[in-house]
Design an enzyme around this catalytic site. Structure first.
Site, PDB file in Angstrom:
ATOM      1  N   LYS A   1      38.796  47.608  35.255  1.00  0.00           N
ATOM      2  CA  LYS A   1      37.473  48.182  35.506  1.00  0.00           C
ATOM      3  C   LYS A   1      37.555  49.651  35.876  1.00  0.00           C
ATOM      4  CE  LYS A   1      34.837  44.056  36.567  1.00  0.00           C
ATOM      5  NZ  LYS A   1      33.997  43.326  37.523  1.00  0.00           N
TER       6      LYS A   1
ATOM      7  N   LYS B   1      37.467  38.214  26.279  1.00  0.00           N
ATOM      8  CA  LYS B   1      36.578  37.213  26.879  1.00  0.00           C
ATOM      9  C   LYS B   1      35.119  37.648  26.736  1.00  0.00           C
ATOM     10  CE  LYS B   1      36.322  38.975  31.550  1.00  0.00           C
ATOM     11  NZ  LYS B   1      36.508  38.899  32.953  1.00  0.00           N
TER      12      LYS B   1
ATOM     13  N   LYS C   1      29.800  40.122  30.712  1.00  0.00           N
ATOM     14  CA  LYS C   1      28.557  40.860  30.928  1.00  0.00           C
ATOM     15  C   LYS C   1      28.745  42.347  30.696  1.00  0.00           C
ATOM     16  CE  LYS C   1      28.207  38.688  35.069  1.00  0.00           C
ATOM     17  NZ  LYS C   1      27.759  37.753  36.085  1.00  0.00           N
TER      18      LYS C   1
HETATM   19  P1  TYM Z   1      31.499  36.753  37.712  1.00  0.00           P
HETATM   20  O1  TYM Z   1      30.152  36.996  38.261  1.00  0.00           O
HETATM   21  O2  TYM Z   1      32.095  37.785  36.808  1.00  0.00           O
HETATM   22  O3  TYM Z   1      31.525  35.398  36.881  1.00  0.00           O
HETATM   23  C1  TYM Z   1      31.076  34.163  37.443  1.00  0.00           C
HETATM   24  C2  TYM Z   1      31.988  33.038  37.000  1.00  0.00           C
HETATM   25  O4  TYM Z   1      32.037  32.948  35.572  1.00  0.00           O
HETATM   26  C3  TYM Z   1      33.382  32.920  35.128  1.00  0.00           C
HETATM   27  N1  TYM Z   1      33.469  33.563  33.814  1.00  0.00           N
HETATM   28  C4  TYM Z   1      34.053  33.012  32.727  1.00  0.00           C
HETATM   29  N2  TYM Z   1      34.671  31.830  32.542  1.00  0.00           N
HETATM   30  C5  TYM Z   1      35.144  31.574  31.300  1.00  0.00           C
HETATM   31  N3  TYM Z   1      35.012  32.423  30.244  1.00  0.00           N
HETATM   32  C6  TYM Z   1      34.399  33.614  30.392  1.00  0.00           C
HETATM   33  N4  TYM Z   1      34.260  34.442  29.354  1.00  0.00           N
HETATM   34  C7  TYM Z   1      33.880  33.955  31.676  1.00  0.00           C
HETATM   35  N5  TYM Z   1      33.211  35.042  32.175  1.00  0.00           N
HETATM   36  C8  TYM Z   1      32.982  34.780  33.471  1.00  0.00           C
HETATM   37  C9  TYM Z   1      34.146  33.695  36.187  1.00  0.00           C
HETATM   38  O5  TYM Z   1      35.508  33.361  36.179  1.00  0.00           O
HETATM   39  C10 TYM Z   1      33.444  33.276  37.453  1.00  0.00           C
HETATM   40  O6  TYM Z   1      33.962  32.057  37.930  1.00  0.00           O
HETATM   41  N6  TYM Z   1      34.541  37.831  41.505  1.00  0.00           N
HETATM   42  C11 TYM Z   1      33.634  36.816  40.986  1.00  0.00           C
HETATM   43  C12 TYM Z   1      32.487  36.496  41.919  1.00  0.00           C
HETATM   44  C13 TYM Z   1      32.920  36.091  43.276  1.00  0.00           C
HETATM   45  C14 TYM Z   1      33.533  34.848  43.639  1.00  0.00           C
HETATM   46  C15 TYM Z   1      33.739  34.931  45.054  1.00  0.00           C
HETATM   47  C16 TYM Z   1      33.930  33.730  42.928  1.00  0.00           C
HETATM   48  C17 TYM Z   1      32.786  36.812  44.415  1.00  0.00           C
HETATM   49  N7  TYM Z   1      33.266  36.121  45.504  1.00  0.00           N
HETATM   50  C18 TYM Z   1      34.330  33.851  45.757  1.00  0.00           C
HETATM   51  C19 TYM Z   1      34.533  32.661  43.638  1.00  0.00           C
HETATM   52  C20 TYM Z   1      34.720  32.746  45.025  1.00  0.00           C
HETATM   53  C21 TYM Z   1      33.041  37.349  39.706  1.00  0.00           C
HETATM   54  O7  TYM Z   1      32.922  38.532  39.489  1.00  0.00           O
HETATM   55  O8  TYM Z   1      32.529  36.405  38.870  1.00  0.00           O
END
Ligand code: TYM
Length: 332
Positions: free
Chosen positions: A112, A195, A198
């Site tokens: 990022k 992948k 967003k």
């Molecule tokens: P975020 O908001 O990017 O995504 C939310 C969840 O979706 C999953 N994900 C995917 N899984 C499979 N294939 C994909 N292409 C794909 N894109 C997204 C992500 O792995 C995630 O589980 N850092 C985290 C948010 C967060 C969090 C936490 C998660 C903050 N604190 C504590 C768990 C525990 C994030 O940016 O997810």
């Protein structure tokens, strides 16, 4: 009941199929057997600049989508991360226990910040995974259902938990990532080497749950595959086609083997056409329910307030233990 916890950033108007299949579906699946805490990671969202009005709106939209997909607010605490101050408070303590080099190794930060130029990335983007560790450890969960891209953050979380436990006293439970092999990484429809994301996918590479279903159907029909003609699952050599099989199987419940057998001798177009129908049938009621929930702001805000109250109760208790063990003079 052991706890389950996870979070998602409110950085788009809609969740996409990567979010849903990689993580959110597992949230729904685990809520009955666990004590569930699910939050909208608005503190994480501001690691890159956000428009305040849009961020607030997206937090509500996120809550509506969680409820629409089957997270039951009577069972699960659904809340905004910013409504539970202990996240930021424990985040600070853990930052003080994380090595600079350790934080630097996080590949998501590298990716990022490379995009923005490392000098202009925020310090918050750098410490992002440490705040995530705090999010998790406060609730002492057994499982954290996420996609593959979060695995490294989960490892850091476990390292920090262990470090705290051994430096002070056993305080944190070591959480386990809950990552389903089949759907751990849903790929971009237009560039199947990456992948679905967003921030990085083009609009035609991503299927948003709240897209007009006709638009989603069209995106699937124009997904990039390969120049062979044989329908078989091979994530290495045929990532685009395998992704379509994965999405079909996950939503329809039909096994990949059975799909491959049924489509033997058919062209890719036939598979895409059927998948488009499967997706439309799935997103149409989801979208209607979400839009209906968004009509009643008071109800949504009530869900978030109830969730925050339950989360604060648990999080404050853990934070108190931490503050006491670290040596802060807490008034009785
Ligand atoms: P975020 O908001 O990017 O995504 C939310 C969840 O979706 C999953 N994900 C995917 N899984 C499979 N294939 C994909 N292409 C794909 N894109 C997204 C992500 O792995 C995630 O589980 N850092 C985290 C948010 C967060 C969090 C936490 C998660 C903050 N604190 C504590 C768990 C525990 C994030 O940016 O997810």
């Amino acid at each position: 009941r052991p706890r389950v916890l996870s979070g998602i950033q409110p950085t788009a108007d809609s969740f996409h199929f990567g979010n849903y299949l990689g993580a959110l579906r597992q949230w729904v699946g685990l809520q009955d057997s666990h004590e569930p805490f699910f939050f909208i990671a608005d503190l994480h969202a501001i690691t890159v600049e956000q428009e305040p009005k849009v961020l607030r709106e997206r937090t509500r939209r996120a809550a509506a989508q969680l409820v629409a997909m089957g997270i039951d607010p009577a069972q699960s605490a659904i809340f905004a991360q910013s409504a539970v101050p202990a996240h930021a408070q424990l985040g600070w303590v853990l930052q003080c226990m994380t090595g600079f080099g350790e934080a630097r190794r996080m590949t998501q930060f590298k990716d990022k910040s490379a995009k923005q130029g490392e000098g202009s990335a925020s310090v918050g983007l750098f410490t992002y995974p440490i705040l995530q560790a705090a999010d998790i450890l406060l609730y002492r969960p057994q499982y954290v259902p996420v996609g593959e891209d979060q695995r490294q953050h989960l490892e850091l979380t476990r390292d920090l938990a262990q470090r705290f436990n051994s430096r002070y006293k056993k305080t944190f439970r070591l959480p386990e990532p809950y990552i389903l092999k089949e759907t751990a990484k849903i790929v971009d429809l237009q560039d199947p080497t990456r992948k679905m994301s967003k921030s990085a996918s083009s609009p035609s590479g991503i299927i948003d749950l709240l897209d007009d279903p006709k638009v989603s159907a069209k995106k699937i029909r124009s997904a990039v595959t390969d120049s062979e003609a044989e329908i078989r699952f091979d994530a290495e050599d045929k990532p685009g086609l395998s992704n379509l099989l994965t999405i079909h199987s996950a939503i329809s419940g039909e096994s990949i083997d059975s799909l491959v057998e049924r489509f033997a001798g058919h062209g890719y177009g036939d598979l895409k056409k059927e998948l488009a129908e499967v997706v439309v049938d799935f997103v149409t009621p989801f979208r209607d329910t979400t839009l209906a929930l968004l009509e009643d702001r008071t109800h949504l805000d009530q869900i978030l307030a109830d969730g925050a109250a339950r989360a604060n109760e648990v999080a404050e208790r853990t934070l108190r233990d931490v503050y006491e063990r670290v040596g802060f003079a807490i008034p009785a």
